[in-house]
Design a protein around this motif. Structure first.
Motif, PDB file in Angstrom:
ATOM      1  N   ILE A   1      70.069  57.721 -16.905  1.00 53.50           N
ATOM      2  CA  ILE A   1      69.140  57.660 -15.774  1.00 53.50           C
ATOM      3  C   ILE A   1      69.891  57.809 -14.460  1.00 53.50           C
ATOM      4  O   ILE A   1      69.455  58.513 -13.549  1.00 53.50           O
ATOM      5  CB  ILE A   1      68.332  56.353 -15.813  1.00 53.50           C
ATOM      6  CG1 ILE A   1      67.371  56.410 -17.004  1.00 53.50           C
ATOM      7  CG2 ILE A   1      67.593  56.102 -14.517  1.00 53.50           C
ATOM      8  CD1 ILE A   1      66.671  55.129 -17.304  1.00 53.50           C
TER       9      ILE A   1
ATOM     10  N   ILE B   1      68.691  60.882 -11.893  1.00 52.51           N
ATOM     11  CA  ILE B   1      67.898  60.589 -10.696  1.00 52.51           C
ATOM     12  C   ILE B   1      68.814  60.499  -9.477  1.00 52.51           C
ATOM     13  O   ILE B   1      69.844  59.831  -9.511  1.00 52.51           O
ATOM     14  CB  ILE B   1      67.121  59.256 -10.866  1.00 52.51           C
ATOM     15  CG1 ILE B   1      66.147  59.367 -12.038  1.00 52.51           C
ATOM     16  CG2 ILE B   1      66.395  58.896  -9.578  1.00 52.51           C
ATOM     17  CD1 ILE B   1      65.438  58.070 -12.363  1.00 52.51           C
TER      18      ILE B   1
ATOM     19  N   PHE C   1      69.179  58.703  -6.562  1.00 51.82           N
ATOM     20  CA  PHE C   1      68.690  57.488  -5.919  1.00 51.82           C
ATOM     21  C   PHE C   1      68.908  57.495  -4.412  1.00 51.82           C
ATOM     22  O   PHE C   1      68.246  56.761  -3.681  1.00 51.82           O
ATOM     23  CB  PHE C   1      69.355  56.252  -6.546  1.00 51.82           C
ATOM     24  CG  PHE C   1      68.822  55.920  -7.910  1.00 51.82           C
ATOM     25  CD1 PHE C   1      67.601  55.296  -8.076  1.00 51.82           C
ATOM     26  CD2 PHE C   1      69.554  56.235  -9.042  1.00 51.82           C
ATOM     27  CE1 PHE C   1      67.111  54.985  -9.324  1.00 51.82           C
ATOM     28  CE2 PHE C   1      69.079  55.930 -10.307  1.00 51.82           C
ATOM     29  CZ  PHE C   1      67.845  55.306 -10.448  1.00 51.82           C
TER      30      PHE C   1
ATOM     31  N   ILE D   1      64.817  49.119  -6.307  1.00 55.98           N
ATOM     32  CA  ILE D   1      64.180  50.090  -7.200  1.00 55.98           C
ATOM     33  C   ILE D   1      64.840  50.042  -8.584  1.00 55.98           C
ATOM     34  O   ILE D   1      64.168  50.048  -9.612  1.00 55.98           O
ATOM     35  CB  ILE D   1      64.262  51.516  -6.616  1.00 55.98           C
ATOM     36  CG1 ILE D   1      63.463  51.614  -5.313  1.00 55.98           C
ATOM     37  CG2 ILE D   1      63.816  52.554  -7.626  1.00 55.98           C
ATOM     38  CD1 ILE D   1      61.974  51.435  -5.474  1.00 55.98           C
ATOM     39  N   LYS D   2      66.171  49.970  -8.597  1.00 55.42           N
ATOM     40  CA  LYS D   2      66.886  49.924  -9.882  1.00 55.42           C
ATOM     41  C   LYS D   2      66.540  48.661 -10.668  1.00 55.42           C
ATOM     42  O   LYS D   2      66.375  48.700 -11.887  1.00 55.42           O
ATOM     43  CB  LYS D   2      68.394  50.004  -9.654  1.00 55.42           C
ATOM     44  CG  LYS D   2      68.867  51.386  -9.262  1.00 55.42           C
ATOM     45  CD  LYS D   2      70.372  51.409  -9.072  1.00 55.42           C
ATOM     46  CE  LYS D   2      70.883  52.794  -8.755  1.00 55.42           C
ATOM     47  NZ  LYS D   2      72.349  52.836  -8.614  1.00 55.42           N
TER      48      LYS D   2
ATOM     49  N   LEU E   1      63.132  49.180 -12.156  1.00 58.69           N
ATOM     50  CA  LEU E   1      63.216  50.183 -13.213  1.00 58.69           C
ATOM     51  C   LEU E   1      63.809  49.600 -14.495  1.00 58.69           C
ATOM     52  O   LEU E   1      63.272  49.780 -15.590  1.00 58.69           O
ATOM     53  CB  LEU E   1      64.048  51.365 -12.723  1.00 58.69           C
ATOM     54  CG  LEU E   1      64.146  52.578 -13.619  1.00 58.69           C
ATOM     55  CD1 LEU E   1      62.769  53.179 -13.849  1.00 58.69           C
ATOM     56  CD2 LEU E   1      65.070  53.624 -13.006  1.00 58.69           C
TER      57      LEU E   1
ATOM     58  N   CYS F   1      61.414  47.213 -16.176  1.00 50.28           N
ATOM     59  CA  CYS F   1      60.366  47.921 -16.905  1.00 50.28           C
ATOM     60  C   CYS F   1      60.910  48.555 -18.190  1.00 50.28           C
ATOM     61  O   CYS F   1      60.310  48.445 -19.254  1.00 50.28           O
ATOM     62  CB  CYS F   1      59.765  48.982 -15.995  1.00 50.28           C
ATOM     63  SG  CYS F   1      58.451  49.938 -16.753  1.00 50.28           S
ATOM     64  N   MET F   2      62.066  49.205 -18.098  1.00 51.80           N
ATOM     65  CA  MET F   2      62.644  49.906 -19.253  1.00 51.80           C
ATOM     66  C   MET F   2      62.990  48.967 -20.403  1.00 51.80           C
ATOM     67  O   MET F   2      62.799  49.298 -21.564  1.00 51.80           O
ATOM     68  CB  MET F   2      63.926  50.645 -18.840  1.00 51.80           C
ATOM     69  CG  MET F   2      63.692  51.882 -18.053  1.00 51.80           C
ATOM     70  SD  MET F   2      65.214  52.710 -17.514  1.00 51.80           S
ATOM     71  CE  MET F   2      66.539  51.793 -18.140  1.00 51.80           C
TER      72      MET F   2
END
Length: 89
Positions: free
Chosen positions: A31, A35, A37, A63-64, A67, A70-71
């Protein structure tokens, strides 16, 4: 034979890279490579003031964190930044 740990080991300093510890195909590494960032800074720049208020948390880090949360299915609440600073003291 009795082994006695020497206290001098505490004064040794080791240096290593997290990249070395993680496999090349680790999801977070993929990731990070996929991406850009840095583009987040341009998107949120207008939301921050250069001369007012307290210093902010790095928006890319926020944001990380979301992320990764969630992952990996982390549903617990993220601690406030003051929690970490109090633990360091």
């Amino acid at each position: 034979m009795l082994y006695k740990r020497l206290e001098t080991h505490r004064k040794e300093m080791n240096s290593f890279s997290i990249d070395y510890l993680l496999p090349k195909d680790y999801l977070v590494k993929k990731i990070e490579n996929a991406i850009n960032f840095d583009s987040i800074y341009n998107l949120v720049e207008s939301c921050y003031s250069a001369d007012r208020g307290i210093s902010s948390s790095d928006p890319v880090i926020l944001i990380k964190i979301a992320l990764i949360q969630c992952m990996f299915g982390i549903t617990s609440k993220i601690p406030r930044h003051t929690t970490f600073s109090k633990n360091y003291i």
